[in-house]
Design a protein around this motif. Structure first.
Motif, PDB file in Angstrom:
ATOM      1  N   GLU A 434       0.857  -1.189   0.000  1.00  0.00           N
ATOM      2  CA  GLU A 434       0.000   0.000   0.000  1.00  0.00           C
ATOM      3  C   GLU A 434       0.889   1.234   0.000  1.00  0.00           C
ATOM      4  N   ASN A 492      -4.778   5.017  -1.763  1.00  0.00           N
ATOM      5  CA  ASN A 492      -5.986   5.453  -1.052  1.00  0.00           C
ATOM      6  C   ASN A 492      -6.674   6.607  -1.773  1.00  0.00           C
ATOM      7  N   GLU A 524      -8.154   2.054  -2.627  1.00  0.00           N
ATOM      8  CA  GLU A 524      -8.796   1.842  -1.329  1.00  0.00           C
ATOM      9  C   GLU A 524      -9.713   3.018  -1.000  1.00  0.00           C
ATOM     10  N   ASP A 554     -11.781   0.100   2.673  1.00  0.00           N
ATOM     11  CA  ASP A 554     -10.775   0.284   3.723  1.00  0.00           C
ATOM     12  C   ASP A 554     -11.475   0.507   5.073  1.00  0.00           C
ATOM     13  N   LYS A 575     -11.010  -4.584   3.727  1.00  0.00           N
ATOM     14  CA  LYS A 575      -9.877  -4.434   4.643  1.00  0.00           C
ATOM     15  C   LYS A 575     -10.438  -4.206   6.031  1.00  0.00           C
TER      16      LYS A 575
HETATM   17 MG    MG Z   1      -5.624   2.327   3.120  1.00  0.00          MG
END
Ligand code: MG
Ligand code: C2E
Ligand code: MG
Length: 671
Positions: A434, A492, A524, A554, A575
Motif C-alpha cells: 500500500e 488510497n 482503497e 478500507d 480491509k
Molecule cells: Mg488504506
C-alpha cells in the motif's frame, strides 16, 4: 434625526444666498430705470425747446433783432405768440440771448436788457450746440423763480441761415417737478413689476431647490438603506450585522454579559434552486427570513449574509447554553414545511446552525462569525442540526491554516514522498504494497497523512494530491517491474476524489502512460467515504471497476454500511479496520467480529485483508481463520521504496526457510 436638518439647511442656505443678489439686482435695475427716465425727461425738454425755437421764435425774428433788447411792443407780441406754452406748466421761463450775453427777450419783462455772466451751457449754445442742465432754482437769484425748484434748463442756438454762426440763443426752463412725478410714478410701476417678477422667479427657484433637496435626502436615505440591507429579504446585510455585533460587544464588555452569534445555512438549498427554479428559491429565502425574525426578540438581529446563509445576533444572551437553545428553537421553527406558490409547493428548509459566543469564542465580530461558521459546517457534516463552536476540533485554527498554506506549495517544492507497506499473502508470498503518503516538511520533519489529508479534504487540494500519489506510485511500480520486481500497489482515495467525475479518465490515462496493467492497481476507499454519498460513490466505483483496477473497502467495520449496499458495490477486497484486528487475541468480541467479517467477505466473493497486524500471535490467528492477506507493523512499518525492495528479498528468503520445515519460527520476524 439628521434628515430634515440637512434638507432645511440646504433650503435655508439657498434662501439666504439667493435673496441678497435678487435684492441687489432689483436695486441696480431700479437705479438704472430712474436714470433712464431722467434722461428721457431731459431729451423731451430738449425736443420741446428745439421745436419752440424753430416754429415759434425764429419765424418772428431776423438776426438784426437780436443785437439789442426787443422793444416793449415786439416783446409783448412775442409773449402773445408763446402764450400757449407759457400758460401750461410745461414751460416756466423763456429767454432770448444775444452773442454779447444780454437778455433781449424774456416772458419776465423785468430782465429784458440785462446782461449776465454767460453760463457754460449758454457758451455752448452760442458755439452752435444744444445744451441742457438740471438746475435747482431753490437758490435762484430771482426770488420769484425759486418756487420752481428743480428745472431742466435747455439752450438752443438761434441760427437764421444754415452754416452761419448762431446769432444768439434761446433758453427755456422746463419745470422738473411734473417730470419728476412722472418719472417716480413710472419707476414705481416698473419697480413693482420688477420686484413681483423677481419674487416669482425666486419663489419658483425655491420650490425647485426645496423639491430637489427633498429628493436628494430621500435618495441619500435610500442609498443608506441599500448599503446596509439585503435587497431580496430586506434584512440587514453583513455590514450592518457586523456593526450591530460590534455595538453589542461594546455593551457586553461594559456590563460583563455574553453575546451569541449564530450562523445558519439551509441544507440542500441548491437543490431547491436547481429543481424548482430561482423564484421559488428566492421566495423560500424570504419566508425563512420572516420566520426567523418572528421567533426572535426585537433587540436581536437577523441578517442575510448571502446565498442561503443567515446570521443571528443575540446581544443580551446570558450564556452559551441559552444561545444554543435559541439555535435549537430556530431549527424547530424552521422544521415546519414552507408552503410557497399558492399552497402548492411544500418545502423543507432543514437548516444547519453554528453557535459561537463572546467571550469564549472570540473577541470581535469577525472572529465570532468565522467560528460560528466553522461550527455550522460541523453541524452540517455530522448532520447535527445545531453545533457549538469547539476550538479543539477547529480545522481552521491558526496552526492548521498555516499548515494548509504550506501544503499548497508542497507538491511544487517536491516535499511529498510515498512509503510502502507490504500486504503479505497468508497462504505464502507477497501480494503487493500500500502506498502511503508522507510530507517531508523542511522545518517539521516527516508529517503523517492524518495531519494534513483531512485539511486537504476541505479544499481543492485533494485532486492534485491524489493525482500526484497515483503518478508517483505507478512510476515506482514501473521501475520495480523493470528491475524484475512485480508487485501490485494500493492507493488510497478520499471522499473528494469520489466526487470528481474526471478521476476514472485520469487513472486510465496514468495507467497507459506508466504502462501498468490495471489489475496491478487497487484503489482503497474507506467504508465511511463510500457511505457518505452512496449513489454517487457507486456510480464512480462502477466506472473505476470498468477500468479493470481492484477496489478495496478500507477501515471496514467502522462505517456501519448495510449488507445490501455492500453487496451492490463492485468491490474486490475488504480491509478489516485495525482497531478490531489489533485486539483479536485479547478481546473475544473483536475476534468474533473479525471472524464473521472474514466469512462475510468470502461469501461476497471478496479477498479479506487484515490491517494493523502487530504481532505473530495475531498473524497466526488470522492464518488459522482463513484471512487472505495481512498488513501491519508486526510485518513491517511502511518503508521508503528503496528499503521495501530489501525487506521483500529478506522476507522471501525467510518464507523459503519456513517452507524447508522451520515451522516454529515466528512468521513475522525476518531472518
Ligand atoms: Mg488504506
Ligand atoms: P489506511 O489506508 O488505513 O492506512 C493504514 C494506516 O495504518 C497507515 O497509517 C499505516 O502506517 C498504519 N498501520 C499499518 N500497520 C499498522 C499497525 O500494525 N498498527 C498501527 N497502529 N497502525 C498501522 P498512515 O500511513 O499514517 O496513514 C493513515 C491514513 O491516511 C491511511 O489509513 C489513509 O486513510 C490515509 N492516507 C495515507 N496516504 C494517503 C493517500 O495517499 N491518499 C489518501 N487519500 N489517504 C491517504
Ligand atoms: Mg485502513
Amino acid at each position: 434625526m439628521r434628515l430634515p436638518s440637512v434638507r432645511l439647511s440646504l433650503v435655508a442656505r439657498f434662501a439666504l444666498l439667493s435673496i441678497v443678489p435678487t435684492l441687489l439686482l432689483g436695486l441696480v435695475l431700479g437705479r438704472d430705470l430712474h436714470r433712464r427716465n431722467r434722461d428721457e425727461a431731459v431729451t423731451d425738454a430738449r425736443t420741446v425747446a428745439k421745436l419752440t425755437a424753430q416754429l415759434r421764435i425764429q419765424p418772428q425774428l431776423s438776426p438784426g433783432d437780436l443785437r439789442r433788447p426787443l422793444d416793449a411792443d415786439r416783446a409783448r407780441r412775442l409773449t402773445a405768440t408763446l402764450r400757449s406754452e407759457l400758460d401750461t406748466d410745461d414751460v416756466a421761463r423763456i429767454k432770448l440771448w444775444n452773442r454779447a450775453g444780454q437778455v433781449v427777450y424774456s416772458d419776465d419783462a423785468s430782465i429784458i436788457g440785462r446782461s449776465f455772466k454767460a453760463s457754460d451751457e449758454l457758451e455752448e449754445a452760442l458755439d452752435g450746440e444744444v445744451a441742457s442742465e438740471v438746475t435747482n432754482l431753490k437758490r435762484a437769484e430771482q426770488a420769484r423763480d425759486r418756487h420752481n425748484g428743480e428745472l431742466v434748463e435747455v439752450y438752443v442756438p438761434l441760427r437764421f441761415r444754415p452754416g452761419s454762426p448762431p446769432a444768439g440763443a434761446f433758453e427755456i426752463y422746463v419745470p422738473y417737478r411734473a417730470v419728476a412725478a412722472r418719472i417716480q410714478a413710472q419707476t414705481r410701476h416698473t419697480f413693482v413689476l420688477l420686484l413681483g417678477g423677481l419674487g416669482l422667479l425666486w419663489a419658483t427657484l425655491f420650490r425647485i431647490v426645496a423639491g430637489a433637496s427633498r429628493r436628494l435626502s430621500q435618495q441619500a436615505a435610500d442609498n443608506r438603506h441599500q448599503a446596509l440591507h439585503d435587497a431580496l429579504t430586506g434584512l440587514p446585510n453583513r455590514t450592518l450585522f457586523r456593526d450591530r455585533t460590534a455595538q453589542a460587544l461594546l455593551a457586553a464588555r461594559r456590563d460583563g454579559g455574553a453575546v451569541g452569534v449564530l450562523v445558519m445555512d439551509l441544507d440542500r438549498f441548491k437543490d431547491v434552486n436547481d429543481s424548482l427554479g430561482h423564484h421559488v428559491g428566492d421566495l423560500l429565502l424570504k419566508r425563512v427570513g420572516e420566520r426567523i425574525r418572528e421567533r426572535l426578540r426585537a433587540s436581536d438581529t437577523v441578517a442575510r449574509l448571502g446565498g442561503d446563509e443567515f446570521a443571528v445576533l443575540l446581544p443580551g444572551v446570558p450564556d452559551r447554553a441559552t444561545a444554543a437553545s435559541v439555535a435549537r428553537d430556530l431549527r424547530v421553527a424552521l422544521e415546519d414545511p414552507f408552503i410557497l406558490e399558492n399552497d402548492v409547493q411544500q418545502i423543507h428548509a432543514e437548516p444547519s446552525i453554528g453557535v459561537a459566543v463572546y467571550p469564549e469564542n472570540g473577541p470581535d465580530a469577525d472572529m465570532l462569525l468565522q467560528h460560528a461558521d466553522v461550527a455550522m459546517y460541523e453541524a452540517k457534516r455530522g448532520r447535527l442540526g445545531v453545533a457549538e463552536y469547539d476550538a479543539e476540533r477547529d480545522q481552521s485554527s491558526p496552526a492548521r491554516l498555516a499548515l494548509l498554506a504550506d501544503l499548497r506549495g508542497a507538491i511544487d517544492r517536491d516535499e511529498l514522498v510515498l512509503h510502502y507497506q507490504p500486504k503479505v499473502n497468508l497462504a505464502g508470498g507477497i501480494d503487493g504494497a500500500e502506498a502511503l503518503l508522507r510530507w517531508q516538511h523542511p522545518e517539521r520533519g516527516l508529517i503523517p497523512p492524518a495531519e494534513f489529508i483531512p485539511l486537504a479534504e476541505q479544499t481543492r487540494l485533494m485532486r492534485p494530491l491524489t493525482l500526484w500519489v497515483l503518478e508517483a506510485a505507478l512510476r515506482q511500480s514501473r521501475e520495480w517491474r523493470r528491475g524484475g520486481l512485480d508487485i501490485a500497489l494500493a492507493v488510497n482515495l478520499s471522499a473528494a476524489n469520489l466526487a470528481d467525475p474526471a478521476l476514472p479518465d485520469d487513472i486510465a490515462e496514468l495507467l497507459r502512460r506508466m504502462d501498468v496493467p490495471p489489475e496491478r492497481l487497487t484503489l482503497e476507499i474507506t467504508e465511511s467515504t463510500a457511505m457518505a454519498d452512496p449513489s454517487r460513490a457507486q456510480a464512480l466505483l462502477v466506472r473505476l471497476r470498468d477500468l479493470g483496477v481492484g477496489l478495496s473497502i478500507d477501515d471496514f467495520g467502522t462505517g456501519h454500511s448495510s449488507l445490501a449496499y455492500l453487496s451492490s458495490l463492485p468491490v474486490t477486497e475488504l480491509k478489516i479496520d485495525r482497531s478490531f484486528v489489533m485486539s483479536i487475541v485479547r478481546d473475544l468480541d473483536d475476534a468474533v467480529i473479525v471472524r464473521s467479517t472474514i466469512d462475510l467477505g468470502h461469501n461476497l466473493g471478496l479477498r479479506v485483508v487484515a490491517e494493523g497486524v502487530e504481532d505473530d500471535e495475531t498473524l497466526h490467528w488470522l492464518t488459522d481463520h482463513g484471512c487472505d492477506l495481512a498488513q501491519g507493523y508486526g510485518l513491517t512499518r511502511p518503508l521508503p521504496a528503496a528499503d521495501l525492495a530489501q525487506w521483500l528479498s529478506r522476507w522471501s528468503a525467510r518464507t523459503e526457510l519456513d517452507a524447508a520445515g522451520d515451522e516454529d519460527r515466528p512468521v513475522g520476524a525476518p531472518a
